[in-house]
Design an enzyme around this catalytic site. Sequence first.
Site, PDB file in Angstrom:
ATOM      1  N   HIS A 190     -12.807  13.450  -0.600  1.00 63.13           N
ATOM      2  CA  HIS A 190     -11.840  12.546   0.215  1.00 63.13           C
ATOM      3  C   HIS A 190     -10.552  12.715  -0.339  1.00 63.13           C
ATOM      4  O   HIS A 190     -10.363  12.825  -1.672  1.00 63.13           O
ATOM      5  CB  HIS A 190     -12.240  11.208   0.168  1.00 63.13           C
ATOM      6  CG  HIS A 190     -13.291  10.840   1.275  1.00 63.13           C
ATOM      7  ND1 HIS A 190     -14.368   9.800   1.138  1.00 63.13           N
ATOM      8  CD2 HIS A 190     -13.330  11.069   2.567  1.00 63.13           C
ATOM      9  CE1 HIS A 190     -15.004   9.770   2.200  1.00 63.13           C
ATOM     10  NE2 HIS A 190     -14.736  10.557   3.207  1.00 63.13           N
ATOM     11  N   CYS A 233     -11.502   3.542  -2.861  1.00 61.42           N
ATOM     12  CA  CYS A 233     -12.799   3.566  -1.669  1.00 61.42           C
ATOM     13  C   CYS A 233     -13.038   2.147  -0.969  1.00 61.42           C
ATOM     14  O   CYS A 233     -13.426   2.000   0.071  1.00 61.42           O
ATOM     15  CB  CYS A 233     -13.773   4.262  -1.878  1.00 61.42           C
ATOM     16  SG  CYS A 233     -13.748   5.559  -2.793  1.00 61.42           S
TER      17      CYS A 233
HETATM   18  N1  ARG Z   1     -20.926   7.548  -0.554  1.00 55.71           N
HETATM   19  C1  ARG Z   1     -19.671   7.560   0.215  1.00 55.71           C
HETATM   20  C2  ARG Z   1     -19.560   8.922   1.154  1.00 55.71           C
HETATM   21  O1  ARG Z   1     -19.926   9.799   0.716  1.00 55.71           O
HETATM   22  C3  ARG Z   1     -18.519   7.339  -0.621  1.00 55.71           C
HETATM   23  C4  ARG Z   1     -17.550   7.286   0.153  1.00 55.71           C
HETATM   24  C5  ARG Z   1     -16.274   6.779  -0.688  1.00 55.71           C
HETATM   25  N2  ARG Z   1     -15.117   6.720   0.048  1.00 55.71           N
HETATM   26  C6  ARG Z   1     -13.906   6.841  -0.168  1.00 55.71           C
HETATM   27  N3  ARG Z   1     -12.862   6.514   0.427  1.00 55.71           N
HETATM   28  N4  ARG Z   1     -13.617   8.022  -0.855  1.00 55.71           N
HETATM   29  O2  ARG Z   1     -19.155   8.812   2.135  1.00 55.71           O
END
Ligand code: ARG
Length: 290
Positions: A184, A278
Amino acid sequence: MTEDQEQTQQAATAVLPKPQQRARHYLMCRPTHFDVCYSINPWMNPELATSNERAQLQWQALYDTLAGLGHRVEVLEPTPGLPDMVFAANGATVIDGKALVAKFRHPERDGESAAYLDWFDAHGYQSVQQAGCYNEGEGDLLYTGQVLLAGTGFRTDSASHAEAQKFFDVPVVSLRLVMPTFYHLDTALAVLNTEEIMYYPPAFSDESQQVLRELYPDAILASDDDATVFGLNAVSDGLNVVLPELATGLAGQLRERGYQPIGVDLTELLKAGGSSKCCVLELRQATLSA
Ligand code: ARG
C-alpha cells in the site's frame, strides 16, 4: 554531498514552511475482532500466534496519543468476522466532506465497505460513493492538501486514480509500487504537511522515483531499516508525527526538520501488515467558502 548538492538542499529546505500543527478529525476502529487468520500480504502468517489483547492495548495507546494531541477521534463499530477492520485507513478517502468508500481487492475484506457507507450516511455526509474500481482508500490515496498521491501495483487499480480525480476534483499523481512488502502507498510514503513528504525510494518503480524526486526534491528518505519496521506508516498533524517507535532513524531526521516524532508500539498489528497510519482515516471536512 558535493558543494552544489549542499547548496541545492539548503535552498530547498529554506523555502519549506515551518512545521505547524493543524487540528484533525480522525476515524478509527477498535481491533475487537483482530486476528491473522488468512494471508493477503507477505507480513501475514496465520501460523504465528497473535494476541488480541495486546492488539487492543497497542491500539488504545495510539488512540490516546492522537486524542491527547487535541484531535477529534471518532470510533467506528467493528463487525465480527472482519479481522482486518482495525485498518480504518483502507475504508475510504475523505476530502472536502466528500467520501469515496473503498472497494477491496480481496473478498476477505469486502464486507468492510458497507460499514463505512453506513457510517458516512449516519453522520450526515452528503456526497458518499463506493468506488467502482478496486480502491483501498487512504491505504493508497494520500492527500497532501494540494495533490492526491495515488498508489497502484498491488491493491488499488490505476483506473481508480482517474475515478478519484473526477470525484474529488483534485490533481492526482499516480505512483507505482513494486515491492510486495510495501503493498500500500501508506507503507512506503507519508505526507508530513502540504509540501513535505517522507518515502522509501526502492518501493517505487524507476519512473515513480523520478516523479517523486522532481515533486519533492527535499523529501526525507527512509533507510531500509526504518522502512522495514513500517516507519513510513506515520500519522502527521503537520507538527507531531506518530510513527512506529522502532523507526529511530526517521525520528531523528524528523526532529532535524523541526517535527516532533512520537513513537508508538504497534508490533501486534504489524503481524497483519499494518501500523499507525493504517489504523487512522482522516476526515477532511468541507472548507467553508468566505
Ligand atoms: N491485513 C491488511 C491488508 O492486507 C492490512 C492493511 C494495512 N493497511 C494499510 N493502510 N496499509 O489489507
